[in-house]
Design a protein around this motif. Structure first.
Motif, PDB file in Angstrom:
ATOM      1  N   THR A   1     -23.252  92.185 -69.986  1.00 38.97           N
ATOM      2  CA  THR A   1     -22.042  92.928 -69.752  1.00 38.97           C
ATOM      3  C   THR A   1     -21.982  93.046 -68.097  1.00 38.97           C
ATOM      4  O   THR A   1     -22.778  93.548 -67.581  1.00 38.97           O
ATOM      5  N   GLN A   2     -20.930  92.604 -67.576  1.00 32.60           N
ATOM      6  CA  GLN A   2     -20.531  92.852 -66.347  1.00 32.60           C
ATOM      7  C   GLN A   2     -19.160  93.553 -66.199  1.00 32.60           C
ATOM      8  O   GLN A   2     -18.161  93.169 -66.303  1.00 32.60           O
ATOM      9  N   ASN A   3     -19.277  94.592 -65.300  1.00 28.58           N
ATOM     10  CA  ASN A   3     -17.780  95.199 -64.779  1.00 28.58           C
ATOM     11  C   ASN A   3     -17.859  95.127 -63.382  1.00 28.58           C
ATOM     12  O   ASN A   3     -18.753  95.615 -62.609  1.00 28.58           O
ATOM     13  N   GLY A   4     -16.610  95.046 -62.870  1.00 31.30           N
ATOM     14  CA  GLY A   4     -16.555  94.745 -61.434  1.00 31.30           C
ATOM     15  C   GLY A   4     -15.974  93.549 -61.075  1.00 31.30           C
ATOM     16  O   GLY A   4     -15.465  92.740 -61.681  1.00 31.30           O
ATOM     17  N   SER A   5     -16.265  93.096 -59.675  1.00 36.07           N
ATOM     18  CA  SER A   5     -15.734  91.906 -59.229  1.00 36.07           C
ATOM     19  C   SER A   5     -16.933  91.149 -58.711  1.00 36.07           C
ATOM     20  O   SER A   5     -17.962  91.802 -58.328  1.00 36.07           O
ATOM     21  N   ALA A   6     -16.732  89.783 -58.602  1.00 34.04           N
ATOM     22  CA  ALA A   6     -17.668  88.815 -57.906  1.00 34.04           C
ATOM     23  C   ALA A   6     -19.122  88.962 -58.552  1.00 34.04           C
ATOM     24  O   ALA A   6     -19.996  88.565 -57.712  1.00 34.04           O
ATOM     25  N   ASN A   7     -19.046  88.999 -59.718  1.00 34.43           N
ATOM     26  CA  ASN A   7     -20.370  89.064 -60.323  1.00 34.43           C
ATOM     27  C   ASN A   7     -20.740  87.743 -61.146  1.00 34.43           C
ATOM     28  O   ASN A   7     -19.650  86.763 -61.151  1.00 34.43           O
ATOM     29  N   TYR A   8     -22.129  87.506 -61.210  1.00 39.74           N
ATOM     30  CA  TYR A   8     -22.134  86.079 -61.639  1.00 39.74           C
ATOM     31  C   TYR A   8     -23.500  86.342 -62.857  1.00 39.74           C
ATOM     32  O   TYR A   8     -24.156  87.239 -62.695  1.00 39.74           O
ATOM     33  N   VAL A   9     -23.261  85.392 -63.885  1.00 35.03           N
ATOM     34  CA  VAL A   9     -24.403  85.362 -64.855  1.00 35.03           C
ATOM     35  C   VAL A   9     -24.721  84.012 -65.249  1.00 35.03           C
ATOM     36  O   VAL A   9     -23.825  83.016 -65.468  1.00 35.03           O
TER      37      VAL A   9
ATOM     38  N   THR B   1     -23.980  86.743 -75.984  1.00 32.83           N
ATOM     39  CA  THR B   1     -22.593  87.434 -76.196  1.00 32.83           C
ATOM     40  C   THR B   1     -22.434  87.813 -74.514  1.00 32.83           C
ATOM     41  O   THR B   1     -23.265  88.554 -74.093  1.00 32.83           O
ATOM     42  N   ILE B   2     -21.511  87.302 -73.977  1.00 31.12           N
ATOM     43  CA  ILE B   2     -21.301  87.534 -72.487  1.00 31.12           C
ATOM     44  C   ILE B   2     -19.801  88.150 -72.347  1.00 31.12           C
ATOM     45  O   ILE B   2     -18.672  87.614 -72.608  1.00 31.12           O
ATOM     46  N   TYR B   3     -19.764  89.415 -71.752  1.00 30.25           N
ATOM     47  CA  TYR B   3     -18.501  90.136 -71.413  1.00 30.25           C
ATOM     48  C   TYR B   3     -18.212  90.516 -69.940  1.00 30.25           C
ATOM     49  O   TYR B   3     -19.295  90.797 -69.296  1.00 30.25           O
ATOM     50  N   GLN B   4     -17.370  89.971 -69.358  1.00 24.94           N
ATOM     51  CA  GLN B   4     -16.982  90.000 -67.918  1.00 24.94           C
ATOM     52  C   GLN B   4     -15.410  90.745 -67.801  1.00 24.94           C
ATOM     53  O   GLN B   4     -14.675  90.393 -68.498  1.00 24.94           O
ATOM     54  N   GLU B   5     -15.476  91.735 -66.960  1.00 21.65           N
ATOM     55  CA  GLU B   5     -14.232  92.440 -66.514  1.00 21.65           C
ATOM     56  C   GLU B   5     -14.104  92.667 -64.996  1.00 21.65           C
ATOM     57  O   GLU B   5     -15.019  92.949 -64.618  1.00 21.65           O
ATOM     58  N   GLY B   6     -13.067  92.396 -64.609  1.00 23.39           N
ATOM     59  CA  GLY B   6     -12.736  92.308 -63.208  1.00 23.39           C
ATOM     60  C   GLY B   6     -12.197  90.694 -62.680  1.00 23.39           C
ATOM     61  O   GLY B   6     -11.597  90.150 -63.348  1.00 23.39           O
ATOM     62  N   SER B   7     -12.498  90.644 -61.587  1.00 23.15           N
ATOM     63  CA  SER B   7     -12.018  89.353 -60.806  1.00 23.15           C
ATOM     64  C   SER B   7     -13.314  88.630 -60.245  1.00 23.15           C
ATOM     65  O   SER B   7     -14.233  89.181 -59.555  1.00 23.15           O
ATOM     66  N   ASN B   8     -13.068  87.280 -59.959  1.00 20.10           N
ATOM     67  CA  ASN B   8     -13.870  86.487 -59.409  1.00 20.10           C
ATOM     68  C   ASN B   8     -15.391  86.512 -60.009  1.00 20.10           C
ATOM     69  O   ASN B   8     -16.384  86.069 -59.426  1.00 20.10           O
TER      70      ASN B   8
END
Length: 186
Positions: free
Chosen positions: A113-121, A135-142
């Motif tokens: 789970t990633q919250n914010g921007s410019a994250n990478y997985v 299960t991959i969840y991303q919230e934000g931009s970039n």
């Protein structure tokens, strides 16, 4: 405090558990569990520029949980040649990066789970694995997501909310289009 370093290695024993908590800037946490049964590693970091590494190999019933809050954090989880492993990674903030490797195992599970921007997985489940879930969840931009699954019976769920997110799938050993290889993938 600042610039802390925590290292825990557990080898050839039963029922091991590692818990490392760090608060501050520029911290480093490393948990290694090898040749053992029933291991669990938990690492939590708050602050900026933290780094966490967890390695579990040649063991059964492993679990690794890494949580990072802040910006510029990096987390890597390696699980190999094991059964019933689970990797949970949660990152909050900006500029976080996460890598999860699960291979030569059985019924592996990875939740990122990633919250914010410019994250990478980057997440991969390969080399003899079967019935693994991701299960991959991303919230934000970039945000960016790269996954690889090989074997049979894998399940993948990925969600991106925001602008500029991307999802890329490829094969571990070859370069065809897509991200799941083998039989009975969903």
């Amino acid at each position: 405090g600042n610039s802390n370093n925590a290292v825990a290695n557990q080898q050839q024993a039963l029922g091991n558990s590692t818990a490392q908590y760090q608060s501050g800037d520029s911290n480093y946490a490393n948990a290694g569990q090898y040749n053992a049964t029933g291991n669990s590693a938990t690492q939590s970091q708050s602050g900026n520029s933290n780094s966490a590494y967890s390695s579990q190999s040649y063991a059964e019933n492993n679990s690794s949980y890494q949580a990072q809050s802040g910006s510029g954090n990096y987390a890597t989880t390696d699980q190999s040649s094991q059964k019933n492993s689970s990797a949970d990674v949660a990152q909050n903030g900006t500029g976080n990066s996460s890598t999860v490797h699960q291979w030569s195992g059985e019924a592996n599970s990875a939740d990122v789970t990633q919250n914010g921007s410019a994250n990478y997985v980057h997440l991969d489940q390969y080399s003899g694995t079967y019935t693994s879930t991701a299960t991959i969840y991303q919230e934000g931009s970039n945000n960016s997501n790269e996954f690889q699954q090989e074997g049979s019976g894998h399940s993948l769920t990925t969600t991106s909310i925001g602008n500029g997110n991307s999802i890329t799938g490829n094969s571990w050993s070859t370069s065809p289009v897509g991200g799941q290889y083998g039989a009975d993938q969903s």
